[in-house]
Every structure is written in structure tokens, then in C-alpha cells.
Design a protein around this motif. Structure first.
Motif, PDB file in Angstrom:
ATOM      1  N   THR A   9       0.851  -1.185   0.000  1.00  0.00           N
ATOM      2  CA  THR A   9       0.000   0.000   0.000  1.00  0.00           C
ATOM      3  C   THR A   9       0.885   1.233   0.000  1.00  0.00           C
ATOM      4  O   THR A   9       2.109   1.134   0.123  1.00  0.00           O
ATOM      5  CB  THR A   9      -0.904   0.036   1.261  1.00  0.00           C
ATOM      6  N   GLU A  10       0.270   2.397  -0.081  1.00  0.00           N
ATOM      7  CA  GLU A  10       1.035   3.646  -0.086  1.00  0.00           C
ATOM      8  C   GLU A  10       1.839   3.842   1.191  1.00  0.00           C
ATOM      9  O   GLU A  10       2.877   4.487   1.176  1.00  0.00           O
ATOM     10  CB  GLU A  10       0.093   4.846  -0.291  1.00  0.00           C
ATOM     11  N   ILE A  15       0.453  -6.162   1.067  1.00  0.00           N
ATOM     12  CA  ILE A  15      -0.921  -6.563   0.767  1.00  0.00           C
ATOM     13  C   ILE A  15      -1.084  -8.081   0.834  1.00  0.00           C
ATOM     14  O   ILE A  15      -2.044  -8.582   1.416  1.00  0.00           O
ATOM     15  CB  ILE A  15      -1.355  -6.023  -0.615  1.00  0.00           C
TER      16      ILE A  15
END
Length: 69
Positions: A9-10, A15
Motif C-alpha cells: 500500500t502507499e 498486501i
């Protein structure tokens, strides 16, 4: 994971690790509700029950008749 899906993710969360953890975490909400309905006779959970209502009514009726005789 597909080629176009990001691995993180940012903010840096892996994930695939989260998905794996979710797979190992136990019952889903719906699975838990179904299990509760089948093992405790919870109210409002008849949609998950495999009880034959007509058969139960017949058993109760027969039991009542046996008590009277």
C-alpha cells in the motif's frame, strides 16, 4: 496477485501478507453467524438453520398425544 496489482500500500503495508493473515484468521462473519445458528438455535437466524420445522411440529404433536394416553 496480478501483474498490475501493487505489492504494498502507499504506507508500506504488504498486501499479500494481510490477505494471508485474513485467510488464516478463522471464520468469516457469515460463517460465524451460520455456526451460531446451527449450534445454539439463535433467534432470527432461521435462514441458516437446516431444521425441518414441519418434522419438529409433528414430533411435538406426537409427544403431546403420548402424554395424554
Amino acid at each position: 496477485m496480478g501483474k498490475d496489482e501493487p505489492k504494498f500500500t502507499e504506507v508500506g503495508t504488504d498486501i499479500e501478507a494481510i490477505r494471508e493473515q485474513a485467510r488464516r484468521s478463522g471464520l468469516s462473519y457469515n460463517e460465524a453467524i451460520e455456526w451460531i445458528a446451527k449450534t445454539t438455535g439463535g433467534r432470527g437466524t432461521n435462514v441458516y438453520s437446516d431444521t425441518n420445522v414441519e418434522a419438529v411440529k409433528k414430533q411435538i404433536e406426537q409427544s403431546e398425544q403420548a402424554k395424554r394416553h
